[in-house]
Design a protein around this motif. Sequence first.
Motif, PDB file in Angstrom:
ATOM      1  N   PHE A   1     -18.859 -47.899  -5.318  1.00 56.47           N
ATOM      2  CA  PHE A   1     -19.214 -47.127  -6.508  1.00 56.47           C
ATOM      3  C   PHE A   1     -17.947 -46.970  -7.353  1.00 56.47           C
ATOM      4  CE2 PHE A   1     -22.143 -45.728  -3.127  1.00 56.47           C
ATOM      5  CZ  PHE A   1     -23.340 -46.110  -3.709  1.00 56.47           C
TER       6      PHE A   1
ATOM      7  N   ASN B   1     -19.431 -41.220 -13.183  1.00 60.17           N
ATOM      8  CA  ASN B   1     -20.777 -41.496 -13.673  1.00 60.17           C
ATOM      9  C   ASN B   1     -21.817 -41.239 -12.588  1.00 60.17           C
ATOM     10  OD1 ASN B   1     -19.789 -42.237 -16.156  1.00 60.17           O
ATOM     11  ND2 ASN B   1     -19.980 -44.436 -15.820  1.00 60.17           N
ATOM     12  N   LEU B   2     -21.479 -41.622 -11.363  1.00 63.30           N
ATOM     13  CA  LEU B   2     -22.377 -41.372 -10.242  1.00 63.30           C
ATOM     14  C   LEU B   2     -22.679 -39.880 -10.122  1.00 63.30           C
ATOM     15  CD1 LEU B   2     -22.068 -42.883  -6.676  1.00 63.30           C
ATOM     16  CD2 LEU B   2     -22.416 -40.449  -6.981  1.00 63.30           C
TER      17      LEU B   2
ATOM     18  N   ASN C   1     -24.929 -38.558 -12.858  1.00 59.65           N
ATOM     19  CA  ASN C   1     -26.322 -38.813 -12.490  1.00 59.65           C
ATOM     20  C   ASN C   1     -26.817 -37.793 -11.471  1.00 59.65           C
ATOM     21  OD1 ASN C   1     -26.278 -41.104 -14.087  1.00 59.65           O
ATOM     22  ND2 ASN C   1     -26.585 -42.551 -12.414  1.00 59.65           N
TER      23      ASN C   1
ATOM     24  N   HIS D   1     -26.873 -43.559 -15.818  1.00 58.98           N
ATOM     25  CA  HIS D   1     -25.918 -44.652 -15.625  1.00 58.98           C
ATOM     26  C   HIS D   1     -26.412 -45.575 -14.506  1.00 58.98           C
ATOM     27  CE1 HIS D   1     -22.906 -42.622 -18.091  1.00 58.98           C
ATOM     28  NE2 HIS D   1     -23.064 -41.516 -17.369  1.00 58.98           N
TER      29      HIS D   1
ATOM     30  N   THR E   1     -25.275 -47.102 -11.419  1.00 53.52           N
ATOM     31  CA  THR E   1     -24.125 -46.911 -10.531  1.00 53.52           C
ATOM     32  C   THR E   1     -23.705 -48.205  -9.839  1.00 53.52           C
ATOM     33  OG1 THR E   1     -25.623 -46.190  -8.752  1.00 53.52           O
ATOM     34  CG2 THR E   1     -24.650 -44.481 -10.138  1.00 53.52           C
TER      35      THR E   1
ATOM     36  N   ASP F   1     -26.937 -41.508  -4.582  1.00 45.22           N
ATOM     37  CA  ASP F   1     -25.919 -42.367  -5.187  1.00 45.22           C
ATOM     38  C   ASP F   1     -26.500 -43.473  -6.053  1.00 45.22           C
ATOM     39  OD1 ASP F   1     -24.006 -40.868  -3.931  1.00 45.22           O
ATOM     40  OD2 ASP F   1     -23.656 -42.299  -2.316  1.00 45.22           O
ATOM     41  N   THR F   2     -27.662 -43.987  -5.673  1.00 47.41           N
ATOM     42  CA  THR F   2     -28.237 -45.120  -6.402  1.00 47.41           C
ATOM     43  C   THR F   2     -29.420 -44.705  -7.264  1.00 47.41           C
ATOM     44  OG1 THR F   2     -29.566 -45.690  -4.459  1.00 47.41           O
ATOM     45  CG2 THR F   2     -27.463 -46.846  -4.740  1.00 47.41           C
TER      46      THR F   2
ATOM     47  N   MET G   1     -31.052 -44.261 -10.451  1.00 49.02           N
ATOM     48  CA  MET G   1     -30.712 -44.886 -11.732  1.00 49.02           C
ATOM     49  C   MET G   1     -31.968 -45.572 -12.264  1.00 49.02           C
ATOM     50  SD  MET G   1     -28.324 -48.042 -10.349  1.00 49.02           S
ATOM     51  CE  MET G   1     -28.722 -48.905  -8.829  1.00 49.02           C
TER      52      MET G   1
END
Length: 362
Positions: free
Chosen positions: A52, A57-58, A61, A151, A153, A238-239, A241
């Motif tokens: 990452f 940005n992560l 989100n 974003h 990621t 984390d993902t 998006m």
Amino acid sequence: MEYNIAEICRGFAIAGDFVTAERYGTGHINDTFKLSTTAQTYILQRINTSIFREPENLMENFMRVSNHIAGKIQAEKAVNPDCRRRYLQVIMSHKNEPFFIDENGNFWRCYIFVDEARTFDILEKSSQAYAAAKAFGAFQNDLADMPGRLHETIANFHNTPWRFANLKAAVAADKCGRLKEVSPELDYIMAQEKEYSLLIDELAAGNIFERTTHNDTKLNNVLIDDLTGEGICVIDLDTVMPGLPHYDFGDMVRTGTSPAAEDETDLSKVGMRFEMFEALLRGYLSTAGNFLNAREKELLPFSGKLITLEIGIRFLTDYLEGDVYFKIHREKHNLDRCRTQVKLAQSIESQFDAMRKLNDSI
């Protein structure tokens, strides 16, 4: 690598004094610790910035998603005081940021541990599959009206043709001399090439639509309440998006229908349990059915095979490139993971007609 967790904790506005920390969970990417203080229990994570690359940005989100869901849940407090357990409550740093960077440049986050709930790497009964899929569907539904685009990621995270192109490049390079070991798996993966662009083509044609999705819906990313058996909280954001709902449902099928571990070496144990697929489908549609159109729903059974193959492609690519992405714990670990994905994809394929008939009937 060892970290001075007590010192790192001082960077966050946590309650109480540090008592202990222990490694926690089975994730492949980040370092996760269960942290206990004299007042509270937390989850502390070091974000893997080699994966990452834009952690700010992560976390932007992460906060947008958590705050949006929390806003919807706040109204329930009068009738459900326990609703705080349904979303991740991030602890801010003393700089009022949702992360802390230690003296070595490591990027950390902290949130309150959700108690009296647990995850399952392998689902034991269909009611757990239903509960987890219902929770993921509700997660997507809650975010359907979130304004603005998140974003990305990880770019191309679920771009299957791009993943396949990376595999072909790894095959051509064979930089570790491992190609001779993977012929059966590679032959099957290559034979499915025509299917890899189907979802992207449908998106381009305007038949299905980009949504806000989780993109890593392993069933151990839903906390199941110890008392009620309900899926109460989606974790590992984390993902989260822009993506397609099929990526999320497909990964539920991949991780929730086989009784075997993701890295099982006895392939006779690997296969799709139809009753688990049915529970996942019914649970997911009970909440996600609020926003899916007819074509999106029609493609759900196909997504199970596609995402299983995509993850198999990623494991095989990493093996051929020298195990540079996923954490491994033994020789040929990524190859073992790839083989389970191929076997599971074949099992899904063999049951596809029954899956489609069930889907049409709901």
